[in-house]
Design a protein around this motif. Structure first.
Motif, PDB file in Angstrom:
ATOM      1  N   LEU A 126       0.825  -1.211   0.000  1.00 54.09           N
ATOM      2  CA  LEU A 126       0.000   0.000   0.000  1.00 54.09           C
ATOM      3  C   LEU A 126       0.855   1.255   0.000  1.00 54.09           C
ATOM      4  O   LEU A 126       0.476   2.277  -0.595  1.00 54.09           O
ATOM      5  N   TYR A 127       2.028   1.187   0.620  1.00 53.68           N
ATOM      6  CA  TYR A 127       2.928   2.332   0.705  1.00 53.68           C
ATOM      7  C   TYR A 127       3.317   2.836  -0.681  1.00 53.68           C
ATOM      8  O   TYR A 127       3.366   4.050  -0.929  1.00 53.68           O
ATOM      9  N   VAL A 174      -0.226 -10.887   0.502  1.00 53.28           N
ATOM     10  CA  VAL A 174       0.621  -9.870  -0.131  1.00 53.28           C
ATOM     11  C   VAL A 174       0.555  -9.950  -1.660  1.00 53.28           C
ATOM     12  O   VAL A 174       0.380  -8.917  -2.325  1.00 53.28           O
ATOM     13  N   PRO A 175       0.673 -11.145  -2.286  1.00 53.90           N
ATOM     14  CA  PRO A 175       0.520 -11.183  -3.747  1.00 53.90           C
ATOM     15  C   PRO A 175      -0.863 -10.739  -4.220  1.00 53.90           C
ATOM     16  O   PRO A 175      -0.993 -10.096  -5.269  1.00 53.90           O
ATOM     17  N   ILE A 176      -1.901 -11.071  -3.447  1.00 52.10           N
ATOM     18  CA  ILE A 176      -3.261 -10.681  -3.855  1.00 52.10           C
ATOM     19  C   ILE A 176      -3.431  -9.166  -3.791  1.00 52.10           C
ATOM     20  O   ILE A 176      -3.966  -8.548  -4.726  1.00 52.10           O
ATOM     21  N   THR A 177      -2.985  -8.562  -2.692  1.00 49.39           N
ATOM     22  CA  THR A 177      -3.111  -7.109  -2.568  1.00 49.39           C
ATOM     23  C   THR A 177      -2.245  -6.392  -3.603  1.00 49.39           C
ATOM     24  O   THR A 177      -2.627  -5.327  -4.105  1.00 49.39           O
ATOM     25  N   LEU A 227      -1.593  -7.521  -6.647  1.00 51.66           N
ATOM     26  CA  LEU A 227      -2.325  -7.639  -7.913  1.00 51.66           C
ATOM     27  C   LEU A 227      -3.480  -6.645  -7.971  1.00 51.66           C
ATOM     28  O   LEU A 227      -3.703  -5.991  -9.007  1.00 51.66           O
ATOM     29  N   ILE A 228      -4.214  -6.499  -6.871  1.00 47.73           N
ATOM     30  CA  ILE A 228      -5.341  -5.563  -6.851  1.00 47.73           C
ATOM     31  C   ILE A 228      -4.847  -4.135  -7.007  1.00 47.73           C
ATOM     32  O   ILE A 228      -5.437  -3.327  -7.744  1.00 47.73           O
ATOM     33  N   ARG A 229      -3.747  -3.790  -6.329  1.00 48.89           N
ATOM     34  CA  ARG A 229      -3.216  -2.427  -6.442  1.00 48.89           C
ATOM     35  C   ARG A 229      -2.757  -2.134  -7.856  1.00 48.89           C
ATOM     36  O   ARG A 229      -3.043  -1.051  -8.408  1.00 48.89           O
ATOM     37  N   ARG A 278      -6.891   2.450  -3.894  1.00 52.24           N
ATOM     38  CA  ARG A 278      -8.176   2.598  -3.216  1.00 52.24           C
ATOM     39  C   ARG A 278      -8.939   1.268  -3.205  1.00 52.24           C
ATOM     40  O   ARG A 278      -9.557   0.891  -2.194  1.00 52.24           O
ATOM     41  N   SER A 279      -8.900   0.557  -4.315  1.00 50.69           N
ATOM     42  CA  SER A 279      -9.542  -0.761  -4.365  1.00 50.69           C
ATOM     43  C   SER A 279      -8.834  -1.740  -3.433  1.00 50.69           C
ATOM     44  O   SER A 279      -9.478  -2.622  -2.848  1.00 50.69           O
ATOM     45  N   GLN A 280      -7.534  -1.586  -3.291  1.00 47.44           N
ATOM     46  CA  GLN A 280      -6.804  -2.432  -2.340  1.00 47.44           C
ATOM     47  C   GLN A 280      -7.320  -2.203  -0.915  1.00 47.44           C
ATOM     48  O   GLN A 280      -7.508  -3.160  -0.156  1.00 47.44           O
ATOM     49  N   CYS A 281      -7.564  -0.946  -0.543  1.00 46.01           N
ATOM     50  CA  CYS A 281      -8.094  -0.653   0.792  1.00 46.01           C
ATOM     51  C   CYS A 281      -9.484  -1.241   0.987  1.00 46.01           C
ATOM     52  O   CYS A 281      -9.812  -1.758   2.070  1.00 46.01           O
ATOM     53  N   VAL A 282     -10.320  -1.171  -0.051  1.00 48.70           N
ATOM     54  CA  VAL A 282     -11.659  -1.753   0.046  1.00 48.70           C
ATOM     55  C   VAL A 282     -11.570  -3.258   0.245  1.00 48.70           C
ATOM     56  O   VAL A 282     -12.308  -3.851   1.056  1.00 48.70           O
ATOM     57  N   PHE A 283     -10.671  -3.898  -0.485  1.00 49.08           N
ATOM     58  CA  PHE A 283     -10.477  -5.346  -0.319  1.00 49.08           C
ATOM     59  C   PHE A 283     -10.017  -5.677   1.099  1.00 49.08           C
ATOM     60  O   PHE A 283     -10.526  -6.620   1.719  1.00 49.08           O
ATOM     61  N   MET A 284      -9.071  -4.898   1.614  1.00 49.17           N
ATOM     62  CA  MET A 284      -8.577  -5.147   2.964  1.00 49.17           C
ATOM     63  C   MET A 284      -9.686  -4.971   4.005  1.00 49.17           C
ATOM     64  O   MET A 284      -9.788  -5.730   4.971  1.00 49.17           O
ATOM     65  N   GLY A 285     -10.541  -3.954   3.811  1.00 41.85           N
ATOM     66  CA  GLY A 285     -11.647  -3.747   4.729  1.00 41.85           C
ATOM     67  C   GLY A 285     -12.689  -4.847   4.653  1.00 41.85           C
ATOM     68  O   GLY A 285     -13.246  -5.268   5.679  1.00 41.85           O
TER      69      GLY A 285
END
Length: 490
Positions: A76-77, A212-215, A217-219, A225-232
């Motif tokens: 995310l950074y 980590v690989p999934i996030t 790929l989403i980023r 922003r979509s990565q944050c939605v997925f994490m939530g």
């Protein structure tokens, strides 16, 4: 008449049987086959068996999700750095060493470091809330708060907003989950406590491997922003894990502790001189922990010409895979093979320190792979550490002692990441900060030999009381099991 008497006598049992058919099934149904909801609401007496392992499984699942997401902040950074740098008109990249006032890398790094700091800093308060309200409501509330923090992070446009949403809100939610995962397993385990903690810690490493690989790929595909939605969204699954917590059956009425009681108990725990020294030494070592997780990928990409982003990310996978195996083995060694648990902890800390001190000599990707493998082995000190408070102060003060340890080590471990980022921005290399952190760990392991002289400060009275209480607990549990089996047979 005889026939009529015979008829009357033959019909009576039938009427009795009908009454039994009407009365018995309802009671038997609710007593012998309770619903899942009622089962989850009932206390449990399991120790090292039965529902104890169900709770351990719930902690593994929560650790898989929560620590897998937190440790992936480096993914995310990169997205946050690119967005806020473009918004503010700077040109910061992952390899930038800008030391100007317009550099955004340090400010963005504090978003994740604040969340990590709160995860540990609130340890004593979360422990008091767990003892007062129970683990289940705290656990479920933490999942909701963390999820809300991630959803709010997805709509932020300023760094201060991200600090509030991710750093404060998501950090507070994570602390409500991480502390119970490690600190509240003790009542459910005696002989297998270290193994259970090793499995929970392994869940976090498996979370790194999977999430980590999934996030990433989403980023890369849909944006940060979509990565944050997925994490939530995925963090809400921890609600189901929290529902599996069943409280321990109390042997006698106990007074629920308040935050004031825990603060007072924390000062009382400080009388354990032996434990206090160990907390300071472990905190000295904790400075090194997040250096590799947060900065090894950046070092590999920026300092080695033949390493791409995929190969650099694989270093974290190597650490996680080895750490999963090492955590389980360390737990087995503690429970079955080693009588001196402190010696195993001392060895792992020394190994991690020497490994970090070798960082300036790692000039190829193969060297970094070896470094990652040893880092994974040394990371097994964490589940070993979780058992140390019980060894030093006994079960009576173990929960409060664990909260004090989490508070102290959390401060130093959270300082390691920003210190490494500042050092890289100033000198363009991580060599010096890794050597310093390694030296601190080696010094910590050497000073632990002072435990030979600190044993005279052990609180033997508490230990004796703990042993007697454990024996009484076991006798009552066995008696209750016998009564339950007799009632079931009847």
């Amino acid at each position: 008449m005889a026939r009529s008497n015979t008829t009357d006598s033959s019909t009576r049992p039938n009427s009795d049987q009908q009454e039994r058919k009407l009365e018995l099934p309802e009671g038997d149904h609710f007593q012998c086959k309770p619903s899942v909801f009622k089962l989850l609401m009932q206390p449990t007496n399991s120790v090292d068996t039965g529902w104890s392992w169900v709770i351990c499984f719930a902690c593994v699942c929560a650790s898989f999700i929560m620590e897998g997401l937190l440790s992936g902040f480096g993914v995310l950074y990169v997205g946050l750095l690119g967005f806020y740098s473009a918004t503010n008109g700077t040109s910061d990249t992952i390899c930038s060493t800008s030391n100007s006032s317009t550099s955004m890398s340090g400010e963005i790094a504090w978003i994740g470091n604040l969340a990590t700091l709160l995860s540990f800093l609130l340890g004593p308060i979360i422990a008091s809330l767990a003892s007062r309200w129970g683990v289940r409501p705290l656990f479920i509330s933490g999942a909701v708060v963390f999820s809300a923090g991630m959803f709010l992070t997805a709509v932020t446009n300023e760094i201060w907003q991200a600090i509030l949403a991710y750093g404060l809100m998501a950090g507070f939610g994570s602390s409500m989950i991480i502390t119970p995962c490690y600190g509240c397993l003790a009542p459910y385990f005696r002989k297998r406590a270290a193994l259970a903690l090793g499995l929970v810690r392994s869940g976090s490493w498996i979370g790194n491997i999977a999430l980590v690989p999934i996030t990433t790929l989403i980023r890369d595909t849909y944006g940060w922003r979509s990565q944050c939605v997925f994490m939530g969204g995925i963090s809400l699954l921890m609600i189901f894990a929290g529902a599996l917590y069943r409280p321990r059956s109390p042997l006698a009425p106990t007074k629920k502790s308040s935050i004031k009681d825990v603060v007072c108990s924390s000062f009382i725990t400080q009388r354990h001189v032996r434990f206090t020294v160990w907390v300071w030494l472990l905190s000295l070592h904790s400075f090194y922990y997040y250096l590799s997780l947060f900065h090894l990928v950046r070092h590999a990409e920026c300092k080695l010409d033949d390493v791409d982003h995929t190969s650099a990310t694989l270093l974290l996978v190597y650490i996680a895979v080895v750490a999963v195996i090492a955590d389980v083995i360390a737990g087995i060694l503690q429970d079955k093979l080693l009588s001196n648990k402190l010696l195993l902890l001392q060895f792992l800390i020394f190994l991690g320190g020497v490994n970090n001190m070798s960082f300036p000599f790692l000039t190829t990707y193969s060297h970094l792979v070896v470094f990652a493998v040893i880092t994974g082995v040394a990371a097994a000190y964490l589940p070993v550490t979780c058992v140390i408070p019980q060894v030093l102060v006994g079960k009576k003060d173990a929960v409060n002692a664990f909260g004090i340890y989490v508070l102290s080590s959390g401060i130093t471990s959270s300082l390691g990441g920003p210190a490494a980022g500042w050092y890289y921005d100033r000198y363009g290399s991580y060599d010096g900060i890794f050597v310093i952190s390694g030296g601190m760990s080696v010094l910590s392991s050497m000073l632990m030999f002072s435990d030979i002289y600190l044993k005279k400060y052990a609180v033997t009275a508490d230990d004796d009381d703990t042993v007697e209480a454990s024996r009484a607990d076991g006798e009552v549990s066995r008696a209750q099991d016998v009564i339950t089996s007799m009632e079931s047979s009847v």
